[in-house]
Scaffold this motif. Structure first.
Motif, mmCIF file in Angstrom:
data_model
loop_
_atom_site.group_PDB
_atom_site.id
_atom_site.type_symbol
_atom_site.label_atom_id
_atom_site.label_comp_id
_atom_site.label_asym_id
_atom_site.label_seq_id
_atom_site.Cartn_x
_atom_site.Cartn_y
_atom_site.Cartn_z
ATOM 1 N N THR A 1 0.822 -1.205 0.000
ATOM 2 C CA THR A 1 0.000 0.000 0.000
ATOM 3 C C THR A 1 0.858 1.257 0.000
ATOM 4 O O THR A 1 0.524 2.234 -0.636
ATOM 5 C CB THR A 1 -0.946 0.021 1.210
ATOM 6 N N GLY A 2 1.948 1.220 0.723
ATOM 7 C CA GLY A 2 2.860 2.349 0.750
ATOM 8 C C GLY A 2 2.271 3.574 1.406
ATOM 9 O O GLY A 2 1.129 3.605 1.827
ATOM 10 N N CYS A 3 3.078 4.584 1.506
ATOM 11 C CA CYS A 3 2.665 5.869 2.060
ATOM 12 C C CYS A 3 2.521 6.866 0.908
ATOM 13 O O CYS A 3 3.270 6.821 -0.056
ATOM 14 C CB CYS A 3 3.714 6.396 3.034
ATOM 15 N N HIS A 4 1.560 7.724 1.055
ATOM 16 C CA HIS A 4 1.353 8.777 0.073
ATOM 17 C C HIS A 4 1.341 10.111 0.803
ATOM 18 O O HIS A 4 0.803 10.220 1.889
ATOM 19 C CB HIS A 4 0.030 8.577 -0.675
ATOM 20 N N SER A 5 1.952 11.106 0.200
ATOM 21 C CA SER A 5 2.006 12.443 0.774
ATOM 22 C C SER A 5 1.652 13.470 -0.300
ATOM 23 O O SER A 5 1.771 13.193 -1.485
ATOM 24 C CB SER A 5 3.405 12.746 1.309
ATOM 25 N N TYR A 6 1.236 14.640 0.152
ATOM 26 C CA TYR A 6 0.951 15.732 -0.775
ATOM 27 C C TYR A 6 2.180 16.609 -0.909
ATOM 28 O O TYR A 6 2.752 17.048 0.083
ATOM 29 C CB TYR A 6 -0.241 16.560 -0.289
ATOM 30 N N TYR A 7 2.598 16.840 -2.149
ATOM 31 C CA TYR A 7 3.755 17.673 -2.454
ATOM 32 C C TYR A 7 3.286 18.909 -3.221
ATOM 33 O O TYR A 7 2.477 18.805 -4.148
ATOM 34 C CB TYR A 7 4.768 16.904 -3.306
ATOM 35 N N THR A 8 3.837 20.066 -2.845
ATOM 36 C CA THR A 8 3.463 21.319 -3.491
ATOM 37 C C THR A 8 3.884 21.311 -4.959
ATOM 38 O O THR A 8 4.985 20.916 -5.296
ATOM 39 C CB THR A 8 4.117 22.505 -2.764
ATOM 40 N N ILE A 9 2.980 21.760 -5.806
ATOM 41 C CA ILE A 9 3.238 21.844 -7.247
ATOM 42 C C ILE A 9 3.774 23.244 -7.554
ATOM 43 O O ILE A 9 3.156 24.239 -7.176
ATOM 44 C CB ILE A 9 1.934 21.629 -8.052
ATOM 45 N N PRO A 10 4.923 23.348 -8.229
ATOM 46 C CA PRO A 10 5.429 24.671 -8.619
ATOM 47 C C PRO A 10 4.467 25.349 -9.613
ATOM 48 O O PRO A 10 3.823 24.671 -10.403
ATOM 49 C CB PRO A 10 6.769 24.373 -9.295
ATOM 50 N N LYS A 11 4.392 26.655 -9.547
ATOM 51 C CA LYS A 11 3.480 27.392 -10.427
ATOM 52 C C LYS A 11 3.765 27.150 -11.907
ATOM 53 O O LYS A 11 2.871 27.211 -12.731
ATOM 54 C CB LYS A 11 3.512 28.882 -10.114
ATOM 55 N N ASP A 12 5.010 26.842 -12.230
ATOM 56 C CA ASP A 12 5.357 26.552 -13.628
ATOM 57 C C ASP A 12 4.704 25.274 -14.140
ATOM 58 O O ASP A 12 4.570 25.083 -15.351
ATOM 59 C CB ASP A 12 6.874 26.426 -13.789
ATOM 60 N N ASP A 13 4.290 24.396 -13.238
ATOM 61 C CA ASP A 13 3.693 23.116 -13.629
ATOM 62 C C ASP A 13 2.166 23.119 -13.576
ATOM 63 O O ASP A 13 1.539 22.076 -13.753
ATOM 64 C CB ASP A 13 4.224 21.990 -12.731
ATOM 65 N N TYR A 14 1.553 24.253 -13.315
ATOM 66 C CA TYR A 14 0.091 24.309 -13.235
ATOM 67 C C TYR A 14 -0.575 23.900 -14.553
ATOM 68 O O TYR A 14 -1.668 23.367 -14.543
ATOM 69 C CB TYR A 14 -0.382 25.700 -12.831
ATOM 70 N N ASP A 15 0.087 24.160 -15.676
ATOM 71 C CA ASP A 15 -0.511 23.785 -16.958
ATOM 72 C C ASP A 15 -0.540 22.265 -17.154
ATOM 73 O O ASP A 15 -1.259 21.761 -17.999
ATOM 74 C CB ASP A 15 0.224 24.457 -18.117
ATOM 75 N N LYS A 16 0.197 21.507 -16.339
ATOM 76 C CA LYS A 16 0.218 20.044 -16.418
ATOM 77 C C LYS A 16 -0.707 19.398 -15.390
ATOM 78 O O LYS A 16 -0.715 18.183 -15.233
ATOM 79 C CB LYS A 16 1.648 19.533 -16.189
ATOM 80 N N ILE A 17 -1.493 20.202 -14.696
ATOM 81 C CA ILE A 17 -2.285 19.726 -13.578
ATOM 82 C C ILE A 17 -3.339 18.682 -13.989
ATOM 83 O O ILE A 17 -3.688 17.816 -13.202
ATOM 84 C CB ILE A 17 -2.940 20.908 -12.836
ATOM 85 N N ARG A 18 -3.797 18.737 -15.213
ATOM 86 C CA ARG A 18 -4.823 17.786 -15.651
ATOM 87 C C ARG A 18 -4.291 16.359 -15.723
ATOM 88 O O ARG A 18 -5.051 15.411 -15.703
ATOM 89 C CB ARG A 18 -5.420 18.215 -16.980
ATOM 90 N N TYR A 19 -2.964 16.186 -15.781
ATOM 91 C CA TYR A 19 -2.368 14.856 -15.888
ATOM 92 C C TYR A 19 -1.880 14.322 -14.536
ATOM 93 O O TYR A 19 -1.350 13.228 -14.467
ATOM 94 C CB TYR A 19 -1.193 14.882 -16.868
ATOM 95 N N MET A 20 -2.067 15.087 -13.481
ATOM 96 C CA MET A 20 -1.552 14.711 -12.168
ATOM 97 C C MET A 20 -2.570 13.873 -11.401
ATOM 98 O O MET A 20 -3.724 13.767 -11.784
ATOM 99 C CB MET A 20 -1.183 15.959 -11.378
ATOM 100 N N ASN A 21 -2.109 13.299 -10.281
ATOM 101 C CA ASN A 21 -2.961 12.483 -9.419
ATOM 102 C C ASN A 21 -3.913 13.364 -8.622
ATOM 103 O O ASN A 21 -4.155 14.507 -8.986
ATOM 104 C CB ASN A 21 -2.095 11.651 -8.470
ATOM 105 N N ASN A 22 -4.408 12.840 -7.514
ATOM 106 C CA ASN A 22 -5.306 13.604 -6.664
ATOM 107 C C ASN A 22 -4.662 14.931 -6.277
ATOM 108 O O ASN A 22 -3.464 15.006 -6.039
ATOM 109 C CB ASN A 22 -5.656 12.813 -5.409
#
Length: 114
Positions: free
Chosen positions: A13-34
């Protein structure tokens, strides 16, 4: 046997954490996980991605589609956006901690004198 099963279940199952997305990557947000949206006032919104959910970044706004529902969130209201990712360090730490605790419990109940 229980130790092996617990360790194996943690590794799978592993551990999952939330990592901050840099503003430069906001245009890739549709391809990201939760996604976790953190508002300026401290409130948080978790968008769990599935077949009916989509998140887009357009024109300084975040658009969240959930089925036929469409929510528009102004970027000025958002403090940061985070993505849920697998956390290898957390998984290894949790596995080692579990093994250590179970080993201590096992040896504390072990009576070598019979």
């Amino acid at each position: 046997m229980i130790v092996i099963l617990l360790t194996f279940s943690i590794l799978i199952t592993g551990c999952h954490s939330y990592y901050t997305i840099p503003k430069d990557d906001y245009d890739k947000i549709r391809y990201m996980n939760n996604i976790k949206i953190v508002y300026n006032n401290g409130k948080e919104l978790i968008v769990e991605k599935d077949d009916t959910t989509e998140v887009k970044y357009e024109d300084d706004s975040l658009i969240v589609y959930r089925g036929s529902e469409k929510n528009l969130i102004a970027m000025s209201d958002i403090s940061k956006i985070k993505e849920n990712r697998f956390d290898l360090g957390g998984t290894i730490t949790l596995t080692l901690l579990t093994l250590t605790i179970l080993t201590i419990i096992f040896f504390s109940n072990f009576d070598p004198g019979g």
